[in-house]
Scaffold this active site. Sequence first.
Site, PDB file in Angstrom:
ATOM      1  N   TYR A   1      -4.421   8.115  -2.081  1.00  0.00           N
ATOM      2  CA  TYR A   1      -3.366   7.337  -1.439  1.00  0.00           C
ATOM      3  C   TYR A   1      -3.567   7.189   0.069  1.00  0.00           C
ATOM      4  CZ  TYR A   1       1.342   5.523  -0.587  1.00  0.00           C
ATOM      5  OH  TYR A   1       2.410   4.749  -0.205  1.00  0.00           O
TER       6      TYR A   1
ATOM      7  N   GLU B   1      -6.780  -0.135   4.123  1.00  0.00           N
ATOM      8  CA  GLU B   1      -5.998  -1.359   4.308  1.00  0.00           C
ATOM      9  C   GLU B   1      -5.694  -1.592   5.785  1.00  0.00           C
ATOM     10  OE1 GLU B   1      -2.521  -1.225   1.865  1.00  0.00           O
ATOM     11  OE2 GLU B   1      -3.655  -0.726   0.040  1.00  0.00           O
TER      12      GLU B   1
END
Length: 256
Positions: A187, A194
């Site tokens: 995660y 990103e």
Amino acid sequence: MVKTNSLINKYLTVYNNSKLYFIIWGHYNNNNNNNNNNNNNNNKNNKNNNKNNKKIVIQTVGWFYIIFSMIIRCLYLGFSSSLPTTYISLGSTVCFLQVLAFLEILHVLLGFTKSSLIPTISQVFGRNHVLLLALAFTPEVQSHWGVWLMFFIWGLSELIRFPYYLYGNNSPKLLTWLRYNAFVILYPVGFGAENVLWYNMLPVILERRIHFIDMPNKLNFGFNYYYFLLVWITLTLMVFPQQYMHMFKLRAKKMN
């Protein structure tokens, strides 16, 4: 008088028997109707589950193809040489899988999957935003190493999540352990990839005025996508710790 009483008794007997018959018949019909309704509901649920399972299988096969292709490309071309062409080779497939992911929101709303609604919406819209609205319009950034890392992390997480959904309550212990522990690394690394891409895309978006709505126009409305992204990225950075901690709470409940 005796005859009259006997006739009355016969009529009462017939009446009571017929009444009992109708009661039994009505109860039988109600049971049949209830059974038919239950069967219809079960058939609908089975059809919905089959549709959901088909979507899960498509996603699983699709992400397996992505990960397998990335590994083969690295072995054949070399790791550093395969990075710049990751989006060109696999971008369209990843875009298709992410568009298909919008169905996950509907499945959560309909109860087909037990995922939480808010995290599902956050993940689906977050991924599609960076992929479909930004990266697809900035070819200058599509060769960045962050694309490879983002695709790889997405693929690993989905190859854990979707098979877990398929197994349901019969999931193997290893798969269950991965489902509630792999996020500890995947995660934050995926979120970091990103944001690395956002950092590289922001100057391009500003320079080329991507998704800008300039005034004057017929609607008398202006939109600056660059400023919108600054707010968007700030909010995601603020929400990330809460979501991360929420996943640890789910892990504690499941593993205990």
